[in-house]
Structures are given as C-alpha cells and as structure tokens.
Design a protein around this motif. Structure first.
Motif, PDB file in Angstrom:
ATOM      1  N   GLU A   5       6.615  -2.272   0.202  1.00 22.03           N
ATOM      2  CA  GLU A   5       5.489  -2.097   1.191  1.00 22.03           C
ATOM      3  C   GLU A   5       5.769  -0.960   2.108  1.00 22.03           C
ATOM      4  O   GLU A   5       4.905  -0.127   2.128  1.00 22.03           O
ATOM      5  CB  GLU A   5       5.555  -3.457   2.086  1.00 22.03           C
ATOM      6  CG  GLU A   5       5.174  -4.842   1.561  1.00 22.03           C
ATOM      7  CD  GLU A   5       3.523  -4.745   1.301  1.00 22.03           C
ATOM      8  OE1 GLU A   5       2.798  -4.191   1.852  1.00 22.03           O
ATOM      9  OE2 GLU A   5       3.300  -5.094   0.415  1.00 22.03           O
ATOM     10  N   ASP A   6       6.937  -0.456   2.193  1.00 21.08           N
ATOM     11  CA  ASP A   6       7.033   0.693   2.833  1.00 21.08           C
ATOM     12  C   ASP A   6       8.504   1.386   2.335  1.00 21.08           C
ATOM     13  O   ASP A   6       9.519   1.014   2.623  1.00 21.08           O
ATOM     14  CB  ASP A   6       7.493   0.477   4.537  1.00 21.08           C
ATOM     15  CG  ASP A   6       7.815   1.591   5.281  1.00 21.08           C
ATOM     16  OD1 ASP A   6       7.825   2.710   4.781  1.00 21.08           O
ATOM     17  OD2 ASP A   6       7.704   1.378   6.531  1.00 21.08           O
ATOM     18  N   ASP A   8       9.535   4.267   2.524  1.00 23.56           N
ATOM     19  CA  ASP A   8      10.263   5.412   3.562  1.00 23.56           C
ATOM     20  C   ASP A   8      11.482   4.241   4.452  1.00 23.56           C
ATOM     21  O   ASP A   8      12.754   4.643   4.454  1.00 23.56           O
ATOM     22  CB  ASP A   8       9.645   6.027   4.690  1.00 23.56           C
ATOM     23  CG  ASP A   8       8.753   7.177   3.974  1.00 23.56           C
ATOM     24  OD1 ASP A   8       9.174   7.683   2.987  1.00 23.56           O
ATOM     25  OD2 ASP A   8       7.457   7.268   4.227  1.00 23.56           O
ATOM     26  N   GLU A   9      11.034   3.186   4.817  1.00 22.58           N
ATOM     27  CA  GLU A   9      11.978   2.376   5.573  1.00 22.58           C
ATOM     28  C   GLU A   9      12.816   1.918   4.674  1.00 22.58           C
ATOM     29  O   GLU A   9      14.098   1.854   4.925  1.00 22.58           O
ATOM     30  CB  GLU A   9      11.036   1.196   6.428  1.00 22.58           C
ATOM     31  CG  GLU A   9      11.709   0.614   7.354  1.00 22.58           C
ATOM     32  CD  GLU A   9      12.440  -0.782   6.398  1.00 22.58           C
ATOM     33  OE1 GLU A   9      13.648  -1.088   7.104  1.00 22.58           O
ATOM     34  OE2 GLU A   9      11.807  -1.304   5.453  1.00 22.58           O
ATOM     35  N   LEU A  10      12.502   1.298   3.477  1.00 19.88           N
ATOM     36  CA  LEU A  10      13.456   0.797   2.553  1.00 19.88           C
ATOM     37  C   LEU A  10      14.738   1.914   1.931  1.00 19.88           C
ATOM     38  O   LEU A  10      15.740   1.479   1.995  1.00 19.88           O
ATOM     39  CB  LEU A  10      12.814   0.200   1.465  1.00 19.88           C
ATOM     40  CG  LEU A  10      13.798  -0.562   0.142  1.00 19.88           C
ATOM     41  CD1 LEU A  10      14.458  -1.740   0.897  1.00 19.88           C
ATOM     42  CD2 LEU A  10      12.659  -1.252  -0.878  1.00 19.88           C
ATOM     43  N   SER A  12      15.586   4.537   3.669  1.00 13.21           N
ATOM     44  CA  SER A  12      16.333   4.683   4.636  1.00 13.21           C
ATOM     45  C   SER A  12      17.251   3.865   4.909  1.00 13.21           C
ATOM     46  O   SER A  12      18.533   4.047   4.984  1.00 13.21           O
ATOM     47  CB  SER A  12      15.606   4.815   6.020  1.00 13.21           C
ATOM     48  OG  SER A  12      16.402   5.182   7.133  1.00 13.21           O
ATOM     49  N   ARG A  13      16.858   2.365   4.523  1.00 14.59           N
ATOM     50  CA  ARG A  13      18.020   1.350   4.834  1.00 14.59           C
ATOM     51  C   ARG A  13      19.373   1.474   3.422  1.00 14.59           C
ATOM     52  O   ARG A  13      20.168   1.155   3.945  1.00 14.59           O
ATOM     53  CB  ARG A  13      17.379  -0.168   4.708  1.00 14.59           C
ATOM     54  CG  ARG A  13      16.728  -0.451   6.208  1.00 14.59           C
ATOM     55  CD  ARG A  13      16.439  -1.828   6.161  1.00 14.59           C
ATOM     56  NE  ARG A  13      15.212  -2.072   5.364  1.00 14.59           N
ATOM     57  CZ  ARG A  13      15.014  -3.076   4.672  1.00 14.59           C
ATOM     58  NH1 ARG A  13      16.077  -4.188   4.876  1.00 14.59           N
ATOM     59  NH2 ARG A  13      14.201  -3.226   3.958  1.00 14.59           N
ATOM     60  N   LYS A  16      21.810   4.100   4.146  1.00 12.24           N
ATOM     61  CA  LYS A  16      22.437   3.699   5.159  1.00 12.24           C
ATOM     62  C   LYS A  16      23.806   2.737   4.345  1.00 12.24           C
ATOM     63  O   LYS A  16      25.023   2.816   4.817  1.00 12.24           O
ATOM     64  CB  LYS A  16      22.317   2.913   6.412  1.00 12.24           C
ATOM     65  CG  LYS A  16      21.505   3.880   7.100  1.00 12.24           C
ATOM     66  CD  LYS A  16      20.580   3.342   8.101  1.00 12.24           C
ATOM     67  CE  LYS A  16      19.807   4.333   9.092  1.00 12.24           C
ATOM     68  NZ  LYS A  16      19.202   3.510   9.961  1.00 12.24           N
ATOM     69  N   GLU A  49       5.459   2.439  -3.908  1.00 11.65           N
ATOM     70  CA  GLU A  49       4.673   2.108  -2.968  1.00 11.65           C
ATOM     71  C   GLU A  49       3.071   2.482  -3.325  1.00 11.65           C
ATOM     72  O   GLU A  49       3.077   3.498  -3.403  1.00 11.65           O
ATOM     73  CB  GLU A  49       5.110   2.693  -1.534  1.00 11.65           C
ATOM     74  CG  GLU A  49       4.075   2.357  -0.307  1.00 11.65           C
ATOM     75  CD  GLU A  49       4.291   2.951   0.866  1.00 11.65           C
ATOM     76  OE1 GLU A  49       3.553   2.579   2.005  1.00 11.65           O
ATOM     77  OE2 GLU A  49       5.385   3.600   1.138  1.00 11.65           O
TER      78      GLU A  49
END
Length: 55
Positions: A5-6, A8-10, A12-13, A16, A49
């Motif tokens: 779904e996202d 960029d967010e995934l 990024s996680r 990390k 995505e």
C-alpha cells in the motif's frame, strides 16, 4: 513481487531492520512504483505499489 500500500513507508521500516535497497526505486508510467530489497539474510524481495486508481 509483493504488492504493498505505501512503498516508501515499508522500505523505510525495512531499512531500519537491516535490509538494503537494491538499485533504486523506479516508477513505471503512472501505474506502479517498484523496487527490490535485499533483506539481512540475503533474500531478494520485489515490492510494487499501484498508483492512481487503486480500485
């Protein structure tokens, strides 16, 4: 290849937690954003995505 779904967010996680972006994030026309991630144990994973009309 996994649809997310996202992206960029995934990504990024995942970064990390020791994953690595392979190459760069790319956009295919106005349809998808795509990338490959290599996780910390070496597994290569494709992420996509869908853009625009997601319904």
């Amino acid at each position: 290849m996994f649809t997310v779904e996202d992206i960029d967010e995934l990504v990024s996680r995942l970064l990390k937690h020791g994953a690595e972006l392979v190459g760069e994030m790319v956009q295919y026309q106005d349809s998808y954003r795509l990338c490959y991630i290599r996780e910390k144990h070496g597994l290569l994973i494709g992420l996509a995505e869908q853009l625009g009309n997601k319904g």
